[in-house]
Write a protein that holds these residues in place. Structure first.
Motif, PDB file in Angstrom:
ATOM      1  N   ALA A  32      -6.986  -5.197  11.716  1.00  0.00           N
ATOM      2  CA  ALA A  32      -6.021  -4.881  10.655  1.00  0.00           C
ATOM      3  C   ALA A  32      -5.647  -6.146   9.887  1.00  0.00           C
ATOM      4  O   ALA A  32      -5.553  -6.114   8.648  1.00  0.00           O
ATOM      5  N   GLY A  33      -5.449  -7.243  10.592  1.00  0.00           N
ATOM      6  CA  GLY A  33      -5.132  -8.500   9.919  1.00  0.00           C
ATOM      7  C   GLY A  33      -6.249  -8.968   9.002  1.00  0.00           C
ATOM      8  O   GLY A  33      -6.006  -9.491   7.917  1.00  0.00           O
ATOM      9  N   ALA A  34      -7.484  -8.762   9.433  1.00  0.00           N
ATOM     10  CA  ALA A  34      -8.638  -9.149   8.606  1.00  0.00           C
ATOM     11  C   ALA A  34      -8.772  -8.275   7.371  1.00  0.00           C
ATOM     12  O   ALA A  34      -9.340  -8.695   6.364  1.00  0.00           O
ATOM     13  N   LEU A  35      -8.251  -7.057   7.423  1.00  0.00           N
ATOM     14  CA  LEU A  35      -8.364  -6.125   6.299  1.00  0.00           C
ATOM     15  C   LEU A  35      -7.170  -6.159   5.355  1.00  0.00           C
ATOM     16  O   LEU A  35      -7.200  -5.522   4.303  1.00  0.00           O
ATOM     17  N   GLY A  36      -6.126  -6.892   5.698  1.00  0.00           N
ATOM     18  CA  GLY A  36      -4.917  -6.912   4.872  1.00  0.00           C
ATOM     19  C   GLY A  36      -5.185  -7.276   3.421  1.00  0.00           C
ATOM     20  O   GLY A  36      -4.694  -6.617   2.495  1.00  0.00           O
ATOM     21  N   TRP A  37      -5.965  -8.313   3.198  1.00  0.00           N
ATOM     22  CA  TRP A  37      -6.266  -8.729   1.819  1.00  0.00           C
ATOM     23  C   TRP A  37      -7.029  -7.645   1.061  1.00  0.00           C
ATOM     24  O   TRP A  37      -6.812  -7.446  -0.132  1.00  0.00           O
ATOM     25  N   PHE A  38      -7.924  -6.954   1.771  1.00  0.00           N
ATOM     26  CA  PHE A  38      -8.691  -5.867   1.157  1.00  0.00           C
ATOM     27  C   PHE A  38      -7.753  -4.742   0.732  1.00  0.00           C
ATOM     28  O   PHE A  38      -7.827  -4.259  -0.406  1.00  0.00           O
ATOM     29  N   TRP A  39      -6.875  -4.308   1.644  1.00  0.00           N
ATOM     30  CA  TRP A  39      -5.940  -3.235   1.296  1.00  0.00           C
ATOM     31  C   TRP A  39      -5.059  -3.627   0.123  1.00  0.00           C
ATOM     32  O   TRP A  39      -4.765  -2.814  -0.742  1.00  0.00           O
ATOM     33  N   HIS A  40      -4.663  -4.886   0.085  1.00  0.00           N
ATOM     34  CA  HIS A  40      -3.836  -5.368  -1.023  1.00  0.00           C
ATOM     35  C   HIS A  40      -4.615  -5.328  -2.336  1.00  0.00           C
ATOM     36  O   HIS A  40      -4.171  -4.727  -3.320  1.00  0.00           O
ATOM     37  N   LEU A  41      -5.779  -5.960  -2.372  1.00  0.00           N
ATOM     38  CA  LEU A  41      -6.518  -6.083  -3.628  1.00  0.00           C
ATOM     39  C   LEU A  41      -7.111  -4.756  -4.110  1.00  0.00           C
ATOM     40  O   LEU A  41      -7.342  -4.592  -5.311  1.00  0.00           O
ATOM     41  N   ARG A  42      -7.349  -3.825  -3.223  1.00  0.00           N
ATOM     42  CA  ARG A  42      -7.853  -2.511  -3.628  1.00  0.00           C
ATOM     43  C   ARG A  42      -6.725  -1.471  -3.718  1.00  0.00           C
ATOM     44  O   ARG A  42      -6.986  -0.285  -3.835  1.00  0.00           O
ATOM     45  N   SER A  43      -5.487  -1.949  -3.662  1.00  0.00           N
ATOM     46  CA  SER A  43      -4.286  -1.107  -3.834  1.00  0.00           C
ATOM     47  C   SER A  43      -4.174   0.024  -2.824  1.00  0.00           C
ATOM     48  O   SER A  43      -3.679   1.105  -3.135  1.00  0.00           O
ATOM     49  N   HIS A  44      -4.590  -0.227  -1.601  1.00  0.00           N
ATOM     50  CA  HIS A  44      -4.392   0.719  -0.500  1.00  0.00           C
ATOM     51  C   HIS A  44      -3.093   0.343   0.212  1.00  0.00           C
ATOM     52  O   HIS A  44      -3.078   0.085   1.419  1.00  0.00           O
ATOM     53  N   PHE A  45      -2.012   0.279  -0.553  1.00  0.00           N
ATOM     54  CA  PHE A  45      -0.747  -0.236  -0.030  1.00  0.00           C
ATOM     55  C   PHE A  45      -0.201   0.609   1.119  1.00  0.00           C
ATOM     56  O   PHE A  45       0.175   0.081   2.160  1.00  0.00           O
ATOM     57  N   SER A  46      -0.157   1.894   0.928  1.00  0.00           N
ATOM     58  CA  SER A  46       0.416   2.772   1.956  1.00  0.00           C
ATOM     59  C   SER A  46      -0.405   2.709   3.243  1.00  0.00           C
ATOM     60  O   SER A  46       0.147   2.564   4.336  1.00  0.00           O
ATOM     61  N   GLU A  47      -1.707   2.826   3.112  1.00  0.00           N
ATOM     62  CA  GLU A  47      -2.571   2.760   4.291  1.00  0.00           C
ATOM     63  C   GLU A  47      -2.469   1.400   4.976  1.00  0.00           C
ATOM     64  O   GLU A  47      -2.330   1.313   6.197  1.00  0.00           O
ATOM     65  N   GLY A  48      -2.531   0.337   4.195  1.00  0.00           N
ATOM     66  CA  GLY A  48      -2.455  -0.996   4.768  1.00  0.00           C
ATOM     67  C   GLY A  48      -1.138  -1.230   5.485  1.00  0.00           C
ATOM     68  O   GLY A  48      -1.113  -1.742   6.615  1.00  0.00           O
ATOM     69  N   ARG A  49      -0.055  -0.846   4.851  1.00  0.00           N
ATOM     70  CA  ARG A  49       1.264  -1.023   5.469  1.00  0.00           C
ATOM     71  C   ARG A  49       1.357  -0.239   6.769  1.00  0.00           C
ATOM     72  O   ARG A  49       1.786  -0.748   7.802  1.00  0.00           O
ATOM     73  N   SER A  50       0.906   1.005   6.738  1.00  0.00           N
ATOM     74  CA  SER A  50       0.959   1.863   7.922  1.00  0.00           C
ATOM     75  C   SER A  50       0.095   1.316   9.057  1.00  0.00           C
ATOM     76  O   SER A  50       0.542   1.210  10.202  1.00  0.00           O
ATOM     77  N   ARG A  51      -1.127   0.937   8.747  1.00  0.00           N
ATOM     78  CA  ARG A  51      -2.037   0.448   9.787  1.00  0.00           C
ATOM     79  C   ARG A  51      -1.571  -0.888  10.359  1.00  0.00           C
ATOM     80  O   ARG A  51      -1.646  -1.110  11.562  1.00  0.00           O
TER      81      ARG A  51
END
Length: 178
Positions: free
Chosen positions: A129-148
């Motif tokens: 999840a930590g490795a994917l944080g930047w991806f969720w941010h830059l691809r605007s997956h805010f809700s999913e990233g925050r939840s995960r």
């Protein structure tokens, strides 16, 4: 054919589509065996990627469960996508666009890996999840990233670099999503 049946069952660990490289690394796939499954309409080829139809995947999952390889294959799947996420994360400054595209094409498999790890190895889930944080941010997956990230952080309380990276990612997503 036994190799085809084995590969067919193993391919069920993929969520959505898959690359040939992933099939080879995770399932020990050989191109001729995969081609035979395509010829038999068990696997669909879409450009450079492959996928099982959902109804066929359900049957393949049953076959995988009966083979005794389910746990090992799910762990191999998770490990492959952990390594992919870490590689792309460490190279994100040099080739951000390509990394984002690669993670986008594997997003369903990354989700499946996170789901598996959240139950079976929360430490690895937090790392991923930590490795994917930047991806969720830059691809605007805010809700999913925050939840995960919140779910992964809730399962581990170690004060280490892995937790710090996940906290930083969660903070960045929270700031950008208001």
């Amino acid at each position: 054919h036994p190799r085809e049946r084995s590969l067919f069952a193993r391919l069920a660990v993929f969520a959505g589509d898959l690359s040939l490289d992933a099939a080879e690394a995770i399932c020990d796939a050989q191109i001729d065996t995969l081609a035979a499954l395509v010829d038999r309409n068990m696997v669909v080829r879409e450009g450079e990627r492959f996928r099982l139809l959902e109804t066929v995947r359900d049957f393949a999952l049953e076959q995988l469960a009966g083979s005794g390889e389910r746990a090992a294959m799910l762990d191999r799947h998770a490990a492959y996508f952990e390594a992919l996420a870490e590689r792309v994360y460490t190279q994100r400054r040099d080739n951000e666009s390509a990394g984002l595209d690669e993670l986008t094409s594997e997003h369903n498999n990354l989700r499946a890996a996170l789901d598996y790890l959240q139950v079976h190895d929360p430490g690895r889930a937090l790392q991923l999840a930590g490795a994917l944080g930047w991806f969720w941010h830059l691809r605007s997956h805010f809700s999913e990233g925050r939840s995960r990230l919140c779910n992964a952080l809730a399962r581990r309380s170690d004060r280490d670099e892995t937790r710090a990276r996940a906290l930083a990612a969660a903070g960045e997503i929270a700031a950008w999503s208001g």
